[in-house]
Design a protein around this motif. Sequence first.
Motif: not given
Length: 223
Positions: A11, A19, A33, A35, A40, A61-64, A85-87, A90, A106-107, A122
Motif C-alpha cells: 500500500p 488509516y 478503518l 468504513w 461489520q 489479510y488486512g485485518c484492521g 495488516d500493513a499499519v 493497528f 506485513i505489506t 475485507s
Amino acid sequence: MQNPHSDAAAPSASTLALYREAFKKHGRSEEALLWGKNKQAVRFAALCRHIPDCPGSLLDYGCGLGDLIPWLRAHRPAMTYTGADAVGEFIASNRTAFPGHDFRLITIPGDVIGRFDHVICSGVFNLNPDRDHESHWLHVRAAVLALFAKTKISLHIDFLAHDTDFRKPSAYHQDAKELVRFVETQVSKRYCLDRTYMPYEFCISIFADLEIVRERNVYTALR
Ligand SMILES: C[S@@+](CC[C@H](N)C(=O)[O-])C[C@H]1O[C@@H](n2cnc3c(N)ncnc32)[C@H](O)[C@@H]1O
C-alpha cells in the motif's frame, strides 16, 4: 511495470497515512478503518457464508482492528485466527486487545508465512489515493493471485461496488463483471459472487479444490 502474475504492490504511504490519521482521531472504531458504521456483522456473515463451523485456520489479510475475531468467536468458534495488516499501530493495538492471537505486520501477501484453510480480505482494496484506476486494478489482480496461493480451501474478498451513485475521494470501486472475467480465466472457475447483502458492496468467494467426481461431473468438495 507490474503484471498480475508478479506479487502485489505494497500500500502507498498515503493509504497508510489515511488509516493512521483516522486511528489517531477515532481510536479503536469503524471510523478508524474508514468504513461506514454498523455493517461489520452483515459483511462478515457474507464473507464467511461458505466457511463451515469446524476446526481450521483462517488468515484475515488486512485485518484492521481485528473486528472479525468477536464475530468468529460467536459464529465459527473452532476457527484458528491469524491477522495481518500493513499499519503497525493497528497490529500493536490488536496484540493488546486480543492477547493470544497471532498478528503479523506485513505489506504484501508474500510477506505472510504459511498457508491457511481460509483467507478473508475485507475492504483492503477500498482506497487508492496515489494510483490511477488501471494501476490499482493491476495491484488488485496481483493481490488476488498472491492471496489465492496462500489459500488451501477458500478465499473471500469484499469490494466497494462500481455502480454506486456516490463515491468518496480516493475510493476504489470494483467492476464486478471485470473481476469475474479475471477470476474465471486466471484464478479458479469455482467461485461465487454475492451481491445479496448490501447495495454498494459485494464479495467474491473463490475455491481452491477443483477435483471432480468424474462419473457425475460434480465437484468432489460438495459430495
Ligand atoms: C477498510 S479496512 C478493513 C479492515 C478489516 N479487514 C475489517 O473488515 O474490519 C482495510 C485494511 O486493509 C489494510 N491494508 C490495505 N492495504 C494493505 C496491504 N497491501 N497489505 C496489508 N494490509 C493492507 C489497511 O491497513 C486497513 O487496515
